[in-house]
Design a protein around this motif. Structure first.
Motif, PDB file in Angstrom:
ATOM      1  N   ASN A 198      33.443  44.773  38.727  1.00 50.56           N
ATOM      2  CA  ASN A 198      33.632  45.307  37.378  1.00 50.56           C
ATOM      3  C   ASN A 198      34.806  44.612  36.698  1.00 50.56           C
ATOM      4  N   ASN A 199      34.866  44.755  35.367  1.00 52.58           N
ATOM      5  CA  ASN A 199      35.897  44.080  34.576  1.00 52.58           C
ATOM      6  C   ASN A 199      37.299  44.564  34.902  1.00 52.58           C
ATOM      7  N   ILE A 200      37.436  45.857  35.173  1.00 52.66           N
ATOM      8  CA  ILE A 200      38.766  46.403  35.486  1.00 52.66           C
ATOM      9  C   ILE A 200      39.326  45.742  36.733  1.00 52.66           C
ATOM     10  N   GLY A 201      38.462  45.543  37.725  1.00 50.92           N
ATOM     11  CA  GLY A 201      38.903  44.874  38.947  1.00 50.92           C
ATOM     12  C   GLY A 201      39.335  43.442  38.705  1.00 50.92           C
ATOM     13  N   LEU A 202      38.627  42.740  37.812  1.00 52.42           N
ATOM     14  CA  LEU A 202      39.004  41.369  37.479  1.00 52.42           C
ATOM     15  C   LEU A 202      40.381  41.315  36.822  1.00 52.42           C
ATOM     16  N   VAL A 203      40.608  42.226  35.870  1.00 48.59           N
ATOM     17  CA  VAL A 203      41.901  42.269  35.180  1.00 48.59           C
ATOM     18  C   VAL A 203      43.018  42.574  36.162  1.00 48.59           C
ATOM     19  N   ASP A 204      42.784  43.543  37.052  1.00 46.39           N
ATOM     20  CA  ASP A 204      43.803  43.904  38.041  1.00 46.39           C
ATOM     21  C   ASP A 204      44.110  42.734  38.976  1.00 46.39           C
ATOM     22  N   ALA A 205      43.068  41.998  39.379  1.00 49.24           N
ATOM     23  CA  ALA A 205      43.266  40.852  40.276  1.00 49.24           C
ATOM     24  C   ALA A 205      44.098  39.774  39.597  1.00 49.24           C
ATOM     25  N   TYR A 206      43.806  39.524  38.317  1.00 47.84           N
ATOM     26  CA  TYR A 206      44.547  38.505  37.579  1.00 47.84           C
ATOM     27  C   TYR A 206      46.006  38.910  37.419  1.00 47.84           C
TER      28      TYR A 206
END
Length: 215
Positions: A198-206
């Motif tokens: 999901n997008n939230i996970g991508l943002v958190d990873a970045y």
């Protein structure tokens, strides 16, 4: 393995260019070598020649910031390999250029013949870094650096960074001049590599990676 036969040699010192060209011609059959002395000349040659395999780039060139040049080449010519050729032996330079998209980093203090070795390594799809610097790309646990800039390709990392700022696939496709479907494909590939759905996970990873890289 993609053979490297068409090369841009970017250095503002004629002696260096002639020496490197000689090594290339000794080790590659019938190479095309285009010599330039500034970042403006480099940009112009990249516009004229669409089939460049490799850019050998001096770390300091008249006409512009070479980190920006590396980013631009990878953003617009993803298949072109970039080998930084530097008078700087400090490892932070190697780390910085590798993290910004360069495929290799060679010190000018090394024997000139290492140019041939570097080209062979890049042909095989691997990164080339002087043994003197390679330890600085290892983390404290003795493992290869697993920052996102190493896990992802330059284009994938670029798209992730834009997603993290809240931009949509359409926004990114317009900014990078890509098809929306291409952006979607990159996004799916990023999610697969990072095991995120999901997008939230991508943002958190970045954001997590940015904090670690900034320390």
């Amino acid at each position: 393995m993609k053979k490297i036969t068409k090369i841009i040699l970017a250095d503002d010192h004629d002696v260096v260019k002639h020496g490197v060209e000689a090594i290339i011609r000794q080790n590659i059959s019938g190479p095309i070598v285009i010599k330039v002395a500034s970042t403006n000349e480099l940009r112009n040659q990249l516009l004229v020649h669409k089939d460049i395999d490799l850019v050998i780039l001096d770390i300091k060139m008249p006409g512009g910031n070479t980190v920006d040049i590396v980013k631009d080449i990878k953003a617009n010519h993803e298949d072109i390999k970039i080998l930084m050729y530097s008078a700087h032996d400090e490892p932070q330079y190697a780390v910085n250029f590798i993290r910004n998209g360069a495929d290799g980093y060679l010190s000018k203090s090394q024997p000139l013949e290492k140019i041939a070795l570097a080209i062979k390594v890049l042909e095989n799809g691997k990164r080339f870094v002087d043994e003197a610097f390679d330890g600085d790309l290892i983390n404290r646990k003795g493992e290869k650096d697993l920052s996102l800039s190493n896990l992802l390709s330059h284009r994938e990392f670029q798209i992730l960074s834009l997603l993290a700022t809240g931009k949509s696939n359409i926004d990114i496709s317009e900014e990078l001049n890509l098809q929306k479907s291409t952006v979607s494909t990159y996004k799916k590939r990023i999610m697969q590599k990072l095991n995120i759905d999901n997008n939230i996970g991508l943002v958190d990873a970045y954001r997590t990676d940015f904090k670690i890289s900034s320390n």
